[in-house]
Design an enzyme around this catalytic site. Sequence first.
Site, mmCIF file in Angstrom:
data_model
loop_
_atom_site.group_PDB
_atom_site.id
_atom_site.type_symbol
_atom_site.label_atom_id
_atom_site.label_comp_id
_atom_site.label_asym_id
_atom_site.label_seq_id
_atom_site.Cartn_x
_atom_site.Cartn_y
_atom_site.Cartn_z
ATOM 1 N N ALA A 103 0.864 -1.173 0.000
ATOM 2 C CA ALA A 103 0.000 0.000 0.000
ATOM 3 C C ALA A 103 0.904 1.228 0.000
ATOM 4 O O ALA A 103 2.097 1.128 0.294
ATOM 5 C CB ALA A 103 -0.867 -0.013 1.246
ATOM 6 N N GLY B 92 0.660 -5.042 0.843
ATOM 7 C CA GLY B 92 -0.530 -5.120 0.012
ATOM 8 C C GLY B 92 -0.261 -5.785 -1.332
ATOM 9 O O GLY B 92 -1.165 -6.371 -1.936
ATOM 10 N N GLU C 177 -0.546 -9.340 -0.622
ATOM 11 C CA GLU C 177 -1.956 -9.629 -0.335
ATOM 12 C C GLU C 177 -2.761 -9.747 -1.626
ATOM 13 O O GLU C 177 -3.643 -10.589 -1.751
ATOM 14 C CB GLU C 177 -2.527 -8.549 0.598
ATOM 15 C CG GLU C 177 -1.922 -8.654 2.001
ATOM 16 C CD GLU C 177 -2.298 -7.504 2.902
ATOM 17 O OE1 GLU C 177 -1.931 -6.357 2.585
ATOM 18 O OE2 GLU C 177 -2.976 -7.747 3.913
ATOM 19 N N GLU D 181 4.492 -5.366 7.263
ATOM 20 C CA GLU D 181 3.662 -4.375 7.957
ATOM 21 C C GLU D 181 4.051 -4.126 9.410
ATOM 22 O O GLU D 181 4.073 -2.986 9.871
ATOM 23 C CB GLU D 181 2.179 -4.763 7.897
ATOM 24 C CG GLU D 181 1.511 -4.459 6.558
ATOM 25 C CD GLU D 181 1.681 -5.573 5.528
ATOM 26 O OE1 GLU D 181 2.567 -6.437 5.717
ATOM 27 O OE2 GLU D 181 0.942 -5.575 4.531
HETATM 28 C C1 3H9 Z 1 0.868 -2.213 3.423
HETATM 29 O O1 3H9 Z 1 1.009 -2.726 2.349
HETATM 30 C C2 3H9 Z 1 -0.413 -2.246 4.202
HETATM 31 C C3 3H9 Z 1 -1.423 -3.230 3.702
HETATM 32 O O2 3H9 Z 1 -1.283 -4.469 4.347
HETATM 33 C C4 3H9 Z 1 -2.827 -2.809 4.032
HETATM 34 C C5 3H9 Z 1 -3.351 -1.575 3.479
HETATM 35 C C6 3H9 Z 1 -4.768 -1.292 3.771
HETATM 36 N N1 3H9 Z 1 4.691 3.317 -0.135
HETATM 37 O O3 3H9 Z 1 13.449 2.009 -0.761
HETATM 38 P P1 3H9 Z 1 13.672 2.632 -2.107
HETATM 39 C C7 3H9 Z 1 9.138 4.631 -2.286
HETATM 40 S S1 3H9 Z 1 2.125 -1.357 4.176
HETATM 41 C C8 3H9 Z 1 5.127 4.521 -0.509
HETATM 42 O O4 3H9 Z 1 14.699 3.703 -2.197
HETATM 43 P P2 3H9 Z 1 14.746 0.167 -3.079
HETATM 44 C C9 3H9 Z 1 10.255 5.119 -1.402
HETATM 45 O O5 3H9 Z 1 9.797 5.995 -0.413
HETATM 46 C C10 3H9 Z 1 3.439 -1.355 3.019
HETATM 47 N N2 3H9 Z 1 6.356 4.725 -1.038
HETATM 48 O O6 3H9 Z 1 13.993 1.536 -3.242
HETATM 49 C C11 3H9 Z 1 11.152 5.795 -2.414
HETATM 50 O O7 3H9 Z 1 10.550 7.023 -2.746
HETATM 51 P P3 3H9 Z 1 11.384 8.282 -3.239
HETATM 52 C C12 3H9 Z 1 4.225 -2.587 3.105
HETATM 53 C C13 3H9 Z 1 7.143 3.654 -1.191
HETATM 54 O O8 3H9 Z 1 14.879 -0.376 -4.438
HETATM 55 C C14 3H9 Z 1 11.025 4.887 -3.624
HETATM 56 O O9 3H9 Z 1 9.779 4.202 -3.447
HETATM 57 N N3 3H9 Z 1 5.388 -2.470 2.241
HETATM 58 C C15 3H9 Z 1 6.738 2.380 -0.813
HETATM 59 O O10 3H9 Z 1 15.972 0.320 -2.245
HETATM 60 C C16 3H9 Z 1 12.119 3.903 -3.788
HETATM 61 O O11 3H9 Z 1 12.276 3.165 -2.593
HETATM 62 C C17 3H9 Z 1 6.595 -2.094 2.687
HETATM 63 O O12 3H9 Z 1 6.798 -1.848 3.855
HETATM 64 C C18 3H9 Z 1 5.449 2.223 -0.267
HETATM 65 N N4 3H9 Z 1 4.977 1.019 0.092
HETATM 66 O O13 3H9 Z 1 13.755 -0.743 -2.240
HETATM 67 C C19 3H9 Z 1 7.689 -2.036 1.659
HETATM 68 N N5 3H9 Z 1 7.737 1.511 -1.085
HETATM 69 O O14 3H9 Z 1 12.156 7.819 -4.441
HETATM 70 C C20 3H9 Z 1 8.390 -0.726 1.707
HETATM 71 C C21 3H9 Z 1 8.731 2.234 -1.631
HETATM 72 O O15 3H9 Z 1 10.368 9.301 -3.517
HETATM 73 N N6 3H9 Z 1 9.375 -0.545 0.658
HETATM 74 N N7 3H9 Z 1 8.374 3.527 -1.700
HETATM 75 O O16 3H9 Z 1 12.271 8.625 -2.073
HETATM 76 C C22 3H9 Z 1 10.574 -1.168 0.644
HETATM 77 O O17 3H9 Z 1 10.880 -1.998 1.479
HETATM 78 C C23 3H9 Z 1 11.548 -0.767 -0.434
HETATM 79 O O18 3H9 Z 1 11.181 0.497 -0.885
HETATM 80 C C24 3H9 Z 1 11.612 -1.725 -1.640
HETATM 81 C C25 3H9 Z 1 12.501 -1.089 -2.743
HETATM 82 C C26 3H9 Z 1 12.242 -3.039 -1.191
HETATM 83 C C27 3H9 Z 1 10.249 -1.980 -2.221
#
Ligand code: 3H9
Length: 713
Positions: A67, A113, A116, A138
């Site tokens: 999400a 998400g 999911e 999460e």
């Molecule tokens: C969820 O899903 C809740 C659901 O269960 C229920 C909902 C109702 N959202 O880390 P990076 C952005 S909770 C917004 O440098 P990498 C990040 O801020 C979510 N932004 O790249 C950055 O932005 P910017 C559960 C996000 O290659 C850019 O993308 N998911 C999100 O080193 C690049 O990111 C997580 O907790 C997001 N979800 O790593 C996963 N994800 O360029 C969180 C990324 O503007 N994300 N951004 O600064 C990660 O772990 C890493 O970003 C990922 C990529 C491994 C995906």
Amino acid sequence: MTMTTFKVDIESGIAVVTLDVPGAPVNTLSTAVAQEFDGLLTRMEGDPLVRAVVLISGKPDTFIAGADIEEFTRLRTAEEATTLSRRAQELMNRVAASRKPVVAAIHGSCLGGGLELALACHWRVATDHPKTQLGLPEVQLGIIPGAGGCNRLPRLIGARAALDIILAGKSERAGKARKLGLADELVHPAILLDVAVRAATRLAADGPPVRKPKRDLAGMLLDGTAPGRALVYRMARKQVLSRTGGHYPAPLAALEAVRVSLSRGMEAGLAYEALRFGELAITDVSRNLVSIFFATTALKKDDGIPPGAAGKLAPVGRIGVVGAGFMGAGIAGTAALNAEVEVRMRDADLPRVGKGLRAATGILDERLKRKRLSRPDYQRLAALISGADDDTGFRGANLVIEAVFEDLEVKRGVVKALEQVLGNDAIIATNTSTIPIADIAAGAARPDRVLGMHFFSPVEKMPLLEVIPHAGTSARAVATAVRFGRRMGKTVVVVGDLPGFWVNRILTPYLNEAGILLTEGAPMEALDRVMTRFGFPVGPVTLLDEVGLDVAQKAAAVMHGAFGARLAPSDFVGAMTADGRLGRKNGRGFYRYEAGKRRGPDDSVYRLAGVTKAPNVDERWVERRLVYSMLNEAALAVADGVIRSPRDGDIGAIFGIGFPPFRGGPLRMIDSLGAAQVVRTLRELGDAHGARFDPAPSLIEMAERGGRYYPET
Ligand code: 3H9
């Protein structure tokens, strides 16, 4: 309806839907994307040409990152958050109930998400690529999976395996995901789409698969029966409590959500999941953890200098490490492992070099043993590390990191000697924990290429690196060191060149205070208990044993010399080192060690310091003394300009010394207590224990004008 995120290609009855959020580095399921997807599902259902759907990502290394976390920061009430979760669940339910089978073609991160959604699909094909990770992170954001994850995952892979992932916020690589039954097929990225289309065609003809859990005997007893599951829940709860100390409510909520779902059915389970998601999303714990996520992400792009100031950077292809001791070997091994550069080590004699080389490759051995590294990769990386007792092999290095004895003259000598051999462009970094970099660079012919890179021990495990330019360091040197630190897998903060920099600066009064408490007879185990209860991974006395008492004593003396009476250490640690007690490394510290294992406290140490151990202590007061000494020093260091932003300070404290993440860091903690309250408590402490608790002038000023470190959200 105009579609911006989804591209649809229909061929032979299969709709290939490519998800590619425009302008975003990764795909996330924002409200807007979810709405568009909802419309797309309606279209697919109504289109007679479509018999099945394949969902694939247009981004290079992410399927869907979850999400949109940004949206969480705008949630104001639990009801709003519950509604967000409900909507997401409805969307997933729609996918799951679709009469036209949906196949997820997964390459790259498939998280939160994103997973999911994949779970709601009828078939999952994943690539066998290291970038492919499936997980529910999460709880690391202080929330629980809120789009059906607590319901669908345990039904697919069993309660035990699901809890293992959900409660720790873990991600699994594709191979393990396949073994667990999370992915149905594993393929090379080149054939992902073909295999997914074939699966969709098959499912369109035969209908979705009927899934029966594959269970061995233990699985049948533990996952397949209510009493078995009750045991699983009890064990999981115990584990969560021991890991989190009860500070993180999300894992327990997720555990309950899984329990409700499996005992009362999916409908009740989803309602409960949404309710708890809503409650948790607006807690301070979640807000603090989300802010850490954004701070860490922002640091990945921050070179520590104004954009463009460095000019063109030469890539670092070879590094040198001077000093093959524990630190040097850690740096060498981690550089080869993560940055994949050639590493040349040097020390005074060959036996030392040999020992260092063994320790450096030991880091790779460990990965190989844990199957984190394949045998060919291991061999390739191990071949990158070499060593000698002279400068051969240093000439071509772009960056040399010295990790010799913590002594100004010795370090100066190393820098001078390096200047004789290195090319003009090479950067010289010194790994010191307390000595000002300007002093080390003072005798250099080209001080502009000298800076500090302060690694934490053990290097391969500790996530933080402090990069320390002195006043004359060039922007190019800073950017080179920051980028290389990131390639080594570190979160890098650029900090000011004052003794102790940031992390050791705020740690010093805290460890000193622990020493002073010990001289008052406080039981060491009480000090450790109080601080682990506060949320630190280990308490101060254990930390002293781990760091090494000789190292701690030396650092404390440097800090005392630099900052005067406020940072005067107690005599306790000195009495210990005089007795030859160096901590865990020689098996003699505050605690007893037998065959490398820590046993109970060694109460005989109190006699060494001429003190009688007290039976107990006022634990709340102890907590205040320890915590507020650190908060006050943090405020003083901020005012001295040691950090560039509160963000860097909090990340440094969390990643460098394990400051409890749920508290957001020392500066966020000051904000949530309010500067006025912090000043009041410091004054109370000062009345009882003296001037070392005098509140930082910046805190007094902040209290008077109602200021904060972070803008109010
Ligand atoms: C969820 O899903 C809740 C659901 O269960 C229920 C909902 C109702 N959202 O880390 P990076 C952005 S909770 C917004 O440098 P990498 C990040 O801020 C979510 N932004 O790249 C950055 O932005 P910017 C559960 C996000 O290659 C850019 O993308 N998911 C999100 O080193 C690049 O990111 C997580 O907790 C997001 N979800 O790593 C996963 N994800 O360029 C969180 C990324 O503007 N994300 N951004 O600064 C990660 O772990 C890493 O970003 C990922 C990529 C491994 C995906």
